[in-house]
Every structure is written in C-alpha cells, then in structure tokens.
Design a protein around this motif. Structure first.
Motif, PDB file in Angstrom:
ATOM      1  N   LEU A   1       0.823  -1.207   0.000  1.00 23.32           N
ATOM      2  CA  LEU A   1       0.000   0.000   0.000  1.00 23.32           C
ATOM      3  C   LEU A   1       0.862   1.264   0.000  1.00 23.32           C
ATOM      4  O   LEU A   1       0.532   2.239  -0.675  1.00 23.32           O
ATOM      5  CB  LEU A   1      -0.936  -0.005   1.216  1.00 23.32           C
ATOM      6  N   ILE A   2       1.949   1.254   0.745  1.00 22.43           N
ATOM      7  CA  ILE A   2       2.855   2.409   0.754  1.00 22.43           C
ATOM      8  C   ILE A   2       3.458   2.607  -0.634  1.00 22.43           C
ATOM      9  O   ILE A   2       3.575   3.730  -1.126  1.00 22.43           O
ATOM     10  CB  ILE A   2       3.956   2.225   1.816  1.00 22.43           C
ATOM     11  N   GLY A   3       3.810   1.521  -1.302  1.00 17.22           N
ATOM     12  CA  GLY A   3       4.341   1.619  -2.661  1.00 17.22           C
ATOM     13  C   GLY A   3       3.303   2.094  -3.659  1.00 17.22           C
ATOM     14  O   GLY A   3       3.630   2.755  -4.646  1.00 17.22           O
ATOM     15  N   ALA A   4       2.034   1.770  -3.422  1.00 16.48           N
ATOM     16  CA  ALA A   4       0.961   2.181  -4.333  1.00 16.48           C
ATOM     17  C   ALA A   4       0.461   3.590  -4.057  1.00 16.48           C
ATOM     18  O   ALA A   4      -0.303   4.140  -4.861  1.00 16.48           O
ATOM     19  CB  ALA A   4      -0.199   1.199  -4.231  1.00 16.48           C
ATOM     20  N   LEU A   5       0.878   4.182  -2.956  1.00 19.11           N
ATOM     21  CA  LEU A   5       0.382   5.515  -2.596  1.00 19.11           C
ATOM     22  C   LEU A   5       0.648   6.578  -3.657  1.00 19.11           C
ATOM     23  O   LEU A   5      -0.256   7.368  -3.966  1.00 19.11           O
ATOM     24  CB  LEU A   5       0.950   5.935  -1.234  1.00 19.11           C
ATOM     25  N   PRO A   6       1.838   6.649  -4.270  1.00 17.56           N
ATOM     26  CA  PRO A   6       2.017   7.660  -5.325  1.00 17.56           C
ATOM     27  C   PRO A   6       1.069   7.464  -6.509  1.00 17.56           C
ATOM     28  O   PRO A   6       0.539   8.436  -7.050  1.00 17.56           O
ATOM     29  CB  PRO A   6       3.472   7.481  -5.757  1.00 17.56           C
ATOM     30  N   LEU A   7       0.823   6.233  -6.894  1.00 22.44           N
ATOM     31  CA  LEU A   7      -0.113   5.961  -7.990  1.00 22.44           C
ATOM     32  C   LEU A   7      -1.533   6.360  -7.599  1.00 22.44           C
ATOM     33  O   LEU A   7      -2.253   6.988  -8.391  1.00 22.44           O
ATOM     34  CB  LEU A   7      -0.067   4.486  -8.374  1.00 22.44           C
ATOM     35  N   LEU A   8      -1.951   6.010  -6.397  1.00 25.50           N
ATOM     36  CA  LEU A   8      -3.287   6.374  -5.933  1.00 25.50           C
ATOM     37  C   LEU A   8      -3.450   7.888  -5.837  1.00 25.50           C
ATOM     38  O   LEU A   8      -4.494   8.437  -6.198  1.00 25.50           O
ATOM     39  CB  LEU A   8      -3.575   5.709  -4.588  1.00 25.50           C
ATOM     40  N   ALA A   9      -2.415   8.570  -5.360  1.00 24.54           N
ATOM     41  CA  ALA A   9      -2.483  10.029  -5.277  1.00 24.54           C
ATOM     42  C   ALA A   9      -2.519  10.653  -6.669  1.00 24.54           C
ATOM     43  O   ALA A   9      -3.234  11.642  -6.897  1.00 24.54           O
ATOM     44  CB  ALA A   9      -1.284  10.560  -4.485  1.00 24.54           C
ATOM     45  N   TRP A  10      -1.778  10.095  -7.615  1.00 25.88           N
ATOM     46  CA  TRP A  10      -1.798  10.612  -8.979  1.00 25.88           C
ATOM     47  C   TRP A  10      -3.182  10.432  -9.605  1.00 25.88           C
ATOM     48  O   TRP A  10      -3.669  11.339 -10.279  1.00 25.88           O
ATOM     49  CB  TRP A  10      -0.747   9.915  -9.829  1.00 25.88           C
ATOM     50  N   ILE A  11      -3.811   9.297  -9.398  1.00 26.26           N
ATOM     51  CA  ILE A  11      -5.161   9.069  -9.926  1.00 26.26           C
ATOM     52  C   ILE A  11      -6.119  10.087  -9.326  1.00 26.26           C
ATOM     53  O   ILE A  11      -6.957  10.661 -10.028  1.00 26.26           O
ATOM     54  CB  ILE A  11      -5.623   7.629  -9.624  1.00 26.26           C
ATOM     55  N   TRP A  12      -6.001  10.337  -8.037  1.00 23.40           N
ATOM     56  CA  TRP A  12      -6.868  11.332  -7.398  1.00 23.40           C
ATOM     57  C   TRP A  12      -6.633  12.707  -8.011  1.00 23.40           C
ATOM     58  O   TRP A  12      -7.580  13.406  -8.362  1.00 23.40           O
ATOM     59  CB  TRP A  12      -6.607  11.364  -5.894  1.00 23.40           C
ATOM     60  N   TRP A  13      -5.379  13.112  -8.127  1.00 22.21           N
ATOM     61  CA  TRP A  13      -5.053  14.448  -8.624  1.00 22.21           C
ATOM     62  C   TRP A  13      -5.480  14.611 -10.085  1.00 22.21           C
ATOM     63  O   TRP A  13      -6.009  15.645 -10.468  1.00 22.21           O
ATOM     64  CB  TRP A  13      -3.550  14.685  -8.490  1.00 22.21           C
ATOM     65  N   ARG A  14      -5.277  13.600 -10.891  1.00 22.24           N
ATOM     66  CA  ARG A  14      -5.512  13.693 -12.336  1.00 22.24           C
ATOM     67  C   ARG A  14      -6.978  13.559 -12.725  1.00 22.24           C
ATOM     68  O   ARG A  14      -7.440  14.223 -13.646  1.00 22.24           O
ATOM     69  CB  ARG A  14      -4.694  12.606 -13.031  1.00 22.24           C
ATOM     70  N   HIS A  15      -7.724  12.699 -12.013  1.00 21.44           N
ATOM     71  CA  HIS A  15      -9.074  12.371 -12.470  1.00 21.44           C
ATOM     72  C   HIS A  15     -10.189  12.775 -11.522  1.00 21.44           C
ATOM     73  O   HIS A  15     -11.333  12.891 -11.964  1.00 21.44           O
ATOM     74  CB  HIS A  15      -9.183  10.870 -12.740  1.00 21.44           C
ATOM     75  N   LEU A  16      -9.915  12.962 -10.245  1.00 13.66           N
ATOM     76  CA  LEU A  16     -11.001  13.180  -9.296  1.00 13.66           C
ATOM     77  C   LEU A  16     -10.985  14.532  -8.601  1.00 13.66           C
ATOM     78  O   LEU A  16     -12.012  14.957  -8.079  1.00 13.66           O
ATOM     79  CB  LEU A  16     -10.987  12.075  -8.230  1.00 13.66           C
ATOM     80  N   SER A  17      -9.864  15.203  -8.553  1.00 15.74           N
ATOM     81  CA  SER A  17      -9.794  16.449  -7.795  1.00 15.74           C
ATOM     82  C   SER A  17     -10.239  17.635  -8.632  1.00 15.74           C
ATOM     83  O   SER A  17     -10.467  17.537  -9.836  1.00 15.74           O
ATOM     84  CB  SER A  17      -8.367  16.680  -7.301  1.00 15.74           C
ATOM     85  N   MET A  18     -10.352  18.776  -7.979  1.00 18.79           N
ATOM     86  CA  MET A  18     -10.737  19.982  -8.699  1.00 18.79           C
ATOM     87  C   MET A  18      -9.565  20.549  -9.506  1.00 18.79           C
ATOM     88  O   MET A  18      -9.740  21.508 -10.242  1.00 18.79           O
ATOM     89  CB  MET A  18     -11.254  21.036  -7.734  1.00 18.79           C
ATOM     90  N   PHE A  19      -8.397  19.966  -9.399  1.00 19.04           N
ATOM     91  CA  PHE A  19      -7.227  20.420 -10.143  1.00 19.04           C
ATOM     92  C   PHE A  19      -7.029  19.645 -11.444  1.00 19.04           C
ATOM     93  O   PHE A  19      -6.008  19.793 -12.095  1.00 19.04           O
ATOM     94  CB  PHE A  19      -5.976  20.298  -9.280  1.00 19.04           C
ATOM     95  N   ARG A  20      -7.983  18.803 -11.811  1.00 14.24           N
ATOM     96  CA  ARG A  20      -7.844  18.021 -13.036  1.00 14.24           C
ATOM     97  C   ARG A  20      -7.881  18.922 -14.266  1.00 14.24           C
ATOM     98  O   ARG A  20      -8.266  20.082 -14.198  1.00 14.24           O
ATOM     99  CB  ARG A  20      -8.910  16.944 -13.102  1.00 14.24           C
ATOM    100  N   LYS A  21      -7.485  18.360 -15.385  1.00 17.48           N
ATOM    101  CA  LYS A  21      -7.294  19.129 -16.614  1.00 17.48           C
ATOM    102  C   LYS A  21      -8.585  19.786 -17.113  1.00 17.48           C
ATOM    103  O   LYS A  21      -8.587  20.936 -17.509  1.00 17.48           O
ATOM    104  CB  LYS A  21      -6.731  18.221 -17.697  1.00 17.48           C
TER     105      LYS A  21
END
Length: 80
Positions: free
Chosen positions: A41-61
């Motif tokens: 899970l610690i190793g997957a955290l950067p990937l999970l955070a990237w998915i959140w930032w790119r597709h789910l947050s208000m900062f998406r494209k």
C-alpha cells in the motif's frame, strides 16, 4: 447496474487510498507492526495520489470547463 459498479469501484478506491495513507503514517512513525500488505500500500500511494489528482480532484485538466462550473441560475432577479 453501471452506476452501482462505479459506486463500488469508487468506494474500493477510497478504501485503498485511506489505508495507504494510514500505512504510510505508521511507517513514518516507526511502528513495528507493518506487514507485506502495508508495504504494498505504501508503494501504491504515489499511484493512488496521482489518480486522485488527475481524475477526481478539482485540479484536473478539464475542470475549467463545464465539469466544475456552477449551473446557471435561471431564477428571476429581484423581488416579486
């Protein structure tokens, strides 16, 4: 049915993200009870955070477009 599957996938994603953050905090504090799943899970955290930032947050494209804008107000202005 599709909406139920999307809801289940979103719930599973949030559980993974929360558990990854919990494991990262436990690792940072030096708690000794970390297992192999915690390290995965610690190793997957950067990937999970990237998915959140790119597709789910208000900062998406596409958030500057209609996806994040308030709906237009069609009510008449002033008192009636």
């Amino acid at each position: 049915m599709r909406r139920l599957l999307l809801l289940a996938a979103g719930f599973a994603y949030m559980v993974l993200l929360i558990e990854a953050v919990r494991a990262a905090v436990a690792w940072w504090r030096g708690e000794a009870a970390l297992g192999m799943l915690d390290y995965v899970l610690i190793g997957a955290l950067p990937l999970l955070a990237w998915i959140w930032w790119r597709h789910l947050s208000m900062f998406r494209k596409d958030c500057g477009k209609a996806a994040c804008m308030l709906p237009e107000d069609d009510r008449p202005q002033g008192r009636e």
